[in-house]
Design an enzyme around this catalytic site. Structure first.
Site, PDB file in Angstrom:
ATOM      1  N   CYS A 154      -2.475  16.452  -9.563  1.00  9.46           N
ATOM      2  CA  CYS A 154      -1.468  16.109  -8.555  1.00  9.46           C
ATOM      3  C   CYS A 154      -2.188  15.613  -7.313  1.00  9.46           C
ATOM      4  O   CYS A 154      -3.066  16.299  -6.767  1.00  9.46           O
ATOM      5  CB  CYS A 154      -0.617  17.343  -8.237  1.00  9.46           C
ATOM      6  SG  CYS A 154       0.420  17.141  -6.776  1.00  9.46           S
ATOM      7  N   ASP A 166       0.370   9.592   6.702  1.00  9.48           N
ATOM      8  CA  ASP A 166       0.688   8.759   5.544  1.00  9.48           C
ATOM      9  C   ASP A 166      -0.266   7.566   5.519  1.00  9.48           C
ATOM     10  O   ASP A 166      -0.547   6.951   6.545  1.00  9.48           O
ATOM     11  CB  ASP A 166       2.144   8.277   5.614  1.00  9.48           C
ATOM     12  CG  ASP A 166       2.624   7.741   4.277  1.00  9.48           C
ATOM     13  OD1 ASP A 166       3.480   8.379   3.645  1.00  9.48           O
ATOM     14  OD2 ASP A 166       2.125   6.674   3.854  1.00  9.48           O
ATOM     15  N   GLY A 221      13.058   6.778  -4.785  1.00 12.91           N
ATOM     16  CA  GLY A 221      11.725   6.194  -4.617  1.00 12.91           C
ATOM     17  C   GLY A 221      10.615   7.211  -4.472  1.00 12.91           C
ATOM     18  O   GLY A 221       9.557   6.911  -3.909  1.00 12.91           O
ATOM     19  N   THR A 276       7.408   8.835  -5.171  1.00 11.73           N
ATOM     20  CA  THR A 276       6.232   8.354  -5.899  1.00 11.73           C
ATOM     21  C   THR A 276       5.210   9.450  -6.157  1.00 11.73           C
ATOM     22  O   THR A 276       4.342   9.277  -7.019  1.00 11.73           O
ATOM     23  CB  THR A 276       5.542   7.206  -5.142  1.00 11.73           C
ATOM     24  OG1 THR A 276       5.193   7.649  -3.830  1.00 11.73           O
ATOM     25  CG2 THR A 276       6.460   5.989  -5.038  1.00 11.73           C
ATOM     26  N   HIS A 296       5.114  15.996  -5.647  1.00 14.86           N
ATOM     27  CA  HIS A 296       4.782  17.236  -4.917  1.00 14.86           C
ATOM     28  C   HIS A 296       5.652  17.175  -3.670  1.00 14.86           C
ATOM     29  O   HIS A 296       5.543  16.217  -2.892  1.00 14.86           O
ATOM     30  CB  HIS A 296       3.283  17.254  -4.584  1.00 14.86           C
ATOM     31  CG  HIS A 296       2.815  18.491  -3.863  1.00 14.86           C
ATOM     32  ND1 HIS A 296       1.732  19.251  -4.310  1.00 14.86           N
ATOM     33  CD2 HIS A 296       3.231  19.069  -2.711  1.00 14.86           C
ATOM     34  CE1 HIS A 296       1.533  20.256  -3.466  1.00 14.86           C
ATOM     35  NE2 HIS A 296       2.423  20.165  -2.483  1.00 14.86           N
ATOM     36  N   HIS A 329       7.414  16.757  -0.415  1.00 14.15           N
ATOM     37  CA  HIS A 329       6.868  16.318   0.875  1.00 14.15           C
ATOM     38  C   HIS A 329       7.993  15.834   1.765  1.00 14.15           C
ATOM     39  O   HIS A 329       8.968  15.248   1.303  1.00 14.15           O
ATOM     40  CB  HIS A 329       5.801  15.234   0.701  1.00 14.15           C
ATOM     41  CG  HIS A 329       6.213  14.070  -0.143  1.00 14.15           C
ATOM     42  ND1 HIS A 329       6.236  14.118  -1.526  1.00 14.15           N
ATOM     43  CD2 HIS A 329       6.622  12.825   0.186  1.00 14.15           C
ATOM     44  CE1 HIS A 329       6.638  12.962  -1.994  1.00 14.15           C
ATOM     45  NE2 HIS A 329       6.887  12.144  -0.979  1.00 14.15           N
ATOM     46  N   HIS A 389       8.619  13.445   5.052  1.00 14.10           N
ATOM     47  CA  HIS A 389       8.099  12.415   5.950  1.00 14.10           C
ATOM     48  C   HIS A 389       8.587  12.722   7.365  1.00 14.10           C
ATOM     49  O   HIS A 389       9.792  12.892   7.583  1.00 14.10           O
ATOM     50  CB  HIS A 389       8.638  11.035   5.562  1.00 14.10           C
ATOM     51  CG  HIS A 389       8.283  10.560   4.175  1.00 14.10           C
ATOM     52  ND1 HIS A 389       7.308   9.611   3.935  1.00 14.10           N
ATOM     53  CD2 HIS A 389       8.785  10.898   2.959  1.00 14.10           C
ATOM     54  CE1 HIS A 389       7.234   9.377   2.634  1.00 14.10           C
ATOM     55  NE2 HIS A 389       8.119  10.141   2.018  1.00 14.10           N
TER      56      HIS A 389
HETATM   57  P1  AMP Z   1       7.413   9.148  -1.523  1.00 13.44           P
HETATM   58  O1  AMP Z   1       7.514   7.669  -1.807  1.00 13.44           O
HETATM   59  O2  AMP Z   1       8.570   9.703  -0.762  1.00 13.44           O
HETATM   60  O3  AMP Z   1       7.084   9.931  -2.775  1.00 13.44           O
HETATM   61  O4  AMP Z   1       6.192   9.316  -0.517  1.00 13.44           O
HETATM   62  C1  AMP Z   1       4.866   9.314  -0.923  1.00 13.44           C
HETATM   63  C2  AMP Z   1       4.070   8.893   0.270  1.00 13.44           C
HETATM   64  O5  AMP Z   1       2.720   9.233   0.048  1.00 13.44           O
HETATM   65  C3  AMP Z   1       4.106   7.385   0.555  1.00 13.44           C
HETATM   66  O6  AMP Z   1       4.661   7.139   1.851  1.00 13.44           O
HETATM   67  C4  AMP Z   1       2.625   6.966   0.464  1.00 13.44           C
HETATM   68  O7  AMP Z   1       2.269   5.995   1.419  1.00 13.44           O
HETATM   69  C5  AMP Z   1       1.928   8.282   0.690  1.00 13.44           C
HETATM   70  N1  AMP Z   1       0.594   8.380   0.106  1.00 13.44           N
HETATM   71  C6  AMP Z   1       0.219   8.049  -1.154  1.00 13.44           C
HETATM   72  N2  AMP Z   1      -1.088   8.307  -1.339  1.00 13.44           N
HETATM   73  C7  AMP Z   1      -1.554   8.835  -0.166  1.00 13.44           C
HETATM   74  C8  AMP Z   1      -2.818   9.281   0.287  1.00 13.44           C
HETATM   75  N3  AMP Z   1      -3.908   9.285  -0.513  1.00 13.44           N
HETATM   76  N4  AMP Z   1      -2.931   9.718   1.561  1.00 13.44           N
HETATM   77  C9  AMP Z   1      -1.848   9.714   2.378  1.00 13.44           C
HETATM   78  N5  AMP Z   1      -0.626   9.320   2.004  1.00 13.44           N
HETATM   79  C10 AMP Z   1      -0.476   8.862   0.762  1.00 13.44           C
HETATM   80 ZN    ZN Z   2       0.835  19.268  -6.196  1.00 16.81          ZN
END
Ligand code: AMP
Ligand code: ZN
Length: 115
Positions: free
Chosen positions: A3, A29, A91, A93, A96, A98, A100
């Protein structure tokens, strides 16, 4: 566990940390959509908002407490937004949980978040 955010918590993948306590971790982010764009995550793996239960829900309050602390520290007095995406239509991605934290600009409002 394979993850991305668990690896960030473990220090296996670098990040710019903005907050940490015993239960919550927060970092910038990597692709910000607002001048302030941080991600707040539980240290314990939860796959998303749909996986919040009576047993683990306390962490959501801890995350919002951390958000309030960071918002005060960074003087986000003119406002901020907190968003969590769950599942494909929203959306999500990274599987885990989170939240924002978005701030630093006037934001519109729509199902696409309008940021
Ligand atoms: P979501 O699309 O709501 O699942 O948000 C996932 C967020 O994680 C996106 O805004 C990505 O830009 C961010 N993200 C992905 N990889 C990383 C990383 N290595 N470091 C910081 N943020 C990341
Ligand atoms: Zn995790």
């Amino acid at each position: 566990m394979d993850c991305l955010f668990c690896k960030i918590i473990a220090g296996e993948i670098p990040c710019t940390k903005v907050y940490e306590d015993d239960f919550v971790f927060a970092f910038k982010d990597i692709s910000p959509i607002a001048p302030v764009h941080y991600l707040f995550i539980p240290k314990a793996h939860i796959s998303g908002a749909a996986a919040v239960t009576e047993e683990n829900a306390v962490i959501v309050g801890k995350i919002f407490t951390a958000i309030a602390k960071v918002a005060a520290r960074e003087q986000l007095d003119s406002g901020f937004r907190v968003i969590t995406n769950n599942g494909a239509d929203a959306g999500q991605t990274v599987p885990h949980l989170h939240f924002h934290l978005l701030a630093g600009k006037e934001m519109g409002w729509s199902a696409e978040s309008g940021v």
